[in-house]
Motif scaffolding. Structure first.
Motif, PDB file in Angstrom:
ATOM      1  N   THR A 297       0.800  -1.215   0.000  1.00 29.59           N
ATOM      2  CA  THR A 297       0.000   0.000   0.000  1.00 29.59           C
ATOM      3  C   THR A 297       0.837   1.271   0.000  1.00 29.59           C
ATOM      4  O   THR A 297       0.500   2.234  -0.685  1.00 29.59           O
ATOM      5  N   TYR A 298       1.914   1.278   0.766  1.00 29.71           N
ATOM      6  CA  TYR A 298       2.668   2.509   0.970  1.00 29.71           C
ATOM      7  C   TYR A 298       4.110   2.381   0.505  1.00 29.71           C
ATOM      8  O   TYR A 298       4.628   1.290   0.315  1.00 29.71           O
ATOM      9  N   CYS A 299       4.743   3.538   0.381  1.00 34.65           N
ATOM     10  CA  CYS A 299       6.143   3.599  -0.016  1.00 34.65           C
ATOM     11  C   CYS A 299       7.049   3.654   1.209  1.00 34.65           C
ATOM     12  O   CYS A 299       6.650   4.121   2.278  1.00 34.65           O
ATOM     13  N   MET A 300       8.269   3.186   1.010  1.00 34.66           N
ATOM     14  CA  MET A 300       9.303   3.289   2.039  1.00 34.66           C
ATOM     15  C   MET A 300      10.519   3.963   1.438  1.00 34.66           C
ATOM     16  O   MET A 300      10.780   3.844   0.242  1.00 34.66           O
ATOM     17  N   GLY A 301      11.279   4.644   2.274  1.00 36.57           N
ATOM     18  CA  GLY A 301      12.440   5.354   1.763  1.00 36.57           C
ATOM     19  C   GLY A 301      13.587   5.392   2.746  1.00 36.57           C
ATOM     20  O   GLY A 301      13.424   5.064   3.932  1.00 36.57           O
ATOM     21  N   TRP A 302      14.737   5.765   2.231  1.00 33.44           N
ATOM     22  CA  TRP A 302      15.929   5.996   3.045  1.00 33.44           C
ATOM     23  C   TRP A 302      16.309   7.463   2.938  1.00 33.44           C
ATOM     24  O   TRP A 302      16.291   8.046   1.828  1.00 33.44           O
ATOM     25  N   PHE A 303      16.680   8.015   4.065  1.00 32.78           N
ATOM     26  CA  PHE A 303      17.092   9.404   4.144  1.00 32.78           C
ATOM     27  C   PHE A 303      18.369   9.483   4.971  1.00 32.78           C
ATOM     28  O   PHE A 303      18.724   8.527   5.666  1.00 32.78           O
ATOM     29  N   ARG A 304      19.021  10.625   4.920  1.00 39.72           N
ATOM     30  CA  ARG A 304      20.184  10.822   5.777  1.00 39.72           C
ATOM     31  C   ARG A 304      20.262  12.279   6.194  1.00 39.72           C
ATOM     32  O   ARG A 304      19.710  13.164   5.536  1.00 39.72           O
ATOM     33  N   GLN A 305      20.944  12.486   7.302  1.00 42.16           N
ATOM     34  CA  GLN A 305      21.124  13.843   7.807  1.00 42.16           C
ATOM     35  C   GLN A 305      22.514  13.981   8.395  1.00 42.16           C
ATOM     36  O   GLN A 305      22.854  13.296   9.369  1.00 42.16           O
ATOM     37  N   ALA A 306      23.292  14.865   7.804  1.00 44.52           N
ATOM     38  CA  ALA A 306      24.629  15.168   8.305  1.00 44.52           C
ATOM     39  C   ALA A 306      24.539  16.328   9.287  1.00 44.52           C
ATOM     40  O   ALA A 306      23.587  17.112   9.227  1.00 44.52           O
ATOM     41  N   PRO A 307      25.499  16.463  10.184  1.00 47.09           N
ATOM     42  CA  PRO A 307      25.464  17.556  11.148  1.00 47.09           C
ATOM     43  C   PRO A 307      25.354  18.919  10.473  1.00 47.09           C
ATOM     44  O   PRO A 307      26.097  19.227   9.535  1.00 47.09           O
ATOM     45  N   GLY A 308      24.395  19.707  10.933  1.00 54.60           N
ATOM     46  CA  GLY A 308      24.214  21.046  10.399  1.00 54.60           C
ATOM     47  C   GLY A 308      23.538  21.129   9.055  1.00 54.60           C
ATOM     48  O   GLY A 308      23.421  22.210   8.482  1.00 54.60           O
ATOM     49  N   LYS A 309      23.082  19.984   8.549  1.00 51.03           N
ATOM     50  CA  LYS A 309      22.436  19.969   7.238  1.00 51.03           C
ATOM     51  C   LYS A 309      21.010  19.448   7.343  1.00 51.03           C
ATOM     52  O   LYS A 309      20.644  18.771   8.303  1.00 51.03           O
TER      53      LYS A 309
ATOM     54  N   TYR B  53      15.744   7.223  -7.095  1.00 50.10           N
ATOM     55  CA  TYR B  53      16.910   7.652  -6.336  1.00 50.10           C
ATOM     56  C   TYR B  53      17.176   9.131  -6.519  1.00 50.10           C
ATOM     57  O   TYR B  53      16.856   9.725  -7.562  1.00 50.10           O
ATOM     58  N   ALA B  54      17.826   9.706  -5.515  1.00 50.32           N
ATOM     59  CA  ALA B  54      18.389  11.029  -5.699  1.00 50.32           C
ATOM     60  C   ALA B  54      19.482  10.919  -6.759  1.00 50.32           C
ATOM     61  O   ALA B  54      20.256   9.947  -6.773  1.00 50.32           O
TER      62      ALA B  54
ATOM     63  N   ILE C  36      18.370   0.448  -3.105  1.00 50.01           N
ATOM     64  CA  ILE C  36      17.301   0.141  -2.150  1.00 50.01           C
ATOM     65  C   ILE C  36      16.607  -1.140  -2.570  1.00 50.01           C
ATOM     66  O   ILE C  36      16.440  -1.416  -3.759  1.00 50.01           O
ATOM     67  N   SER C  37      16.239  -1.939  -1.579  1.00 45.10           N
ATOM     68  CA  SER C  37      15.510  -3.171  -1.862  1.00 45.10           C
ATOM     69  C   SER C  37      14.679  -3.536  -0.643  1.00 45.10           C
ATOM     70  O   SER C  37      14.887  -2.993   0.438  1.00 45.10           O
ATOM     71  N   VAL C  38      13.759  -4.469  -0.834  1.00 49.26           N
ATOM     72  CA  VAL C  38      12.912  -4.911   0.270  1.00 49.26           C
ATOM     73  C   VAL C  38      12.736  -6.413   0.202  1.00 49.26           C
ATOM     74  O   VAL C  38      12.621  -6.982  -0.891  1.00 49.26           O
ATOM     75  N   ASP C  39      12.773  -7.037   1.346  1.00 42.44           N
ATOM     76  CA  ASP C  39      12.453  -8.459   1.481  1.00 42.44           C
ATOM     77  C   ASP C  39      11.138  -8.531   2.235  1.00 42.44           C
ATOM     78  O   ASP C  39      11.115  -8.411   3.464  1.00 42.44           O
ATOM     79  N   ARG C  40      10.051  -8.713   1.511  1.00 42.20           N
ATOM     80  CA  ARG C  40       8.742  -8.677   2.148  1.00 42.20           C
ATOM     81  C   ARG C  40       8.529  -9.873   3.061  1.00 42.20           C
ATOM     82  O   ARG C  40       7.817  -9.773   4.064  1.00 42.20           O
ATOM     83  N   ALA C  41       9.131 -10.975   2.742  1.00 39.74           N
ATOM     84  CA  ALA C  41       8.989 -12.155   3.594  1.00 39.74           C
ATOM     85  C   ALA C  41       9.595 -11.931   4.972  1.00 39.74           C
ATOM     86  O   ALA C  41       9.148 -12.499   5.968  1.00 39.74           O
ATOM     87  N   LYS C  42      10.632 -11.072   5.010  1.00 33.50           N
ATOM     88  CA  LYS C  42      11.305 -10.780   6.268  1.00 33.50           C
ATOM     89  C   LYS C  42      10.929  -9.409   6.833  1.00 33.50           C
ATOM     90  O   LYS C  42      11.482  -8.987   7.843  1.00 33.50           O
ATOM     91  N   ASP C  43       9.995  -8.730   6.157  1.00 29.81           N
ATOM     92  CA  ASP C  43       9.582  -7.403   6.625  1.00 29.81           C
ATOM     93  C   ASP C  43      10.776  -6.486   6.828  1.00 29.81           C
ATOM     94  O   ASP C  43      10.890  -5.791   7.853  1.00 29.81           O
ATOM     95  N   THR C  44      11.684  -6.483   5.880  1.00 30.56           N
ATOM     96  CA  THR C  44      12.914  -5.709   6.042  1.00 30.56           C
ATOM     97  C   THR C  44      13.238  -4.937   4.776  1.00 30.56           C
ATOM     98  O   THR C  44      13.187  -5.475   3.677  1.00 30.56           O
TER      99      THR C  44
END
Length: 121
Positions: free
Chosen positions: A31-43, A59-60, A69-77
């Motif tokens: 149903t929904y999307c998942m993503g990866w993000f990052r945050q560096a100090p001061g940014k 991707y950016a 990015i990938s997903v293993d739905r069987a492992k919910d990961t």
């Protein structure tokens, strides 16, 4: 309530690789999307990659050649494979869930993990 738990961060030398994991038990990948993000100090937090309910990815532009990015739905990961890491990749990395559209805008996601530190020396 969706609980997201990241793991796999650490210290790595430039040119090395890391694989981040995000456990998401019971998440509605269909149903929904998942993503990866990052945050560096001061940014600001920046988007890396997103995967939608069909398994399509986006991707950016600056990261598409080194991050996967990938997903293993069987492992919910959810995974983020990071190769050829650079010192500028040093940041706290977060997984996020709940976006209804495939987007790299953080405000579109309503569930976040606690983050995992990645340090590239």
């Amino acid at each position: 309530h969706v609980q997201l738990v990241e793991s796999g961060g650490g210290l790595v030398q430039a040119g090395g690789s890391l694989r981040l994991s995000c456990a998401a038990p019971g998440y509605r990948y269909d149903t929904y999307c998942m993503g990866w993000f990052r945050q560096a100090p001061g940014k600001a937090r920046e988007g890396i990659a997103v995967i939608d309910s069909d398994g399509d990815t986006a991707y950016a532009e600056s990261m598409k050649d080194r991050f996967t990015i990938s997903v293993d739905r069987a492992k919910d990961t959810l995974f983020l494979q990071m190769d050829n890491l650079k010192p500028e990749d040093t940041a706290v990395y977060y997984c996020a869930a709940g976006a209804t559209l495939s987007t790299l805008i953080p405000q579109s996601y309503n569930h976040w993990g606690q983050g995992t530190q990645v340090t590239v020396s």
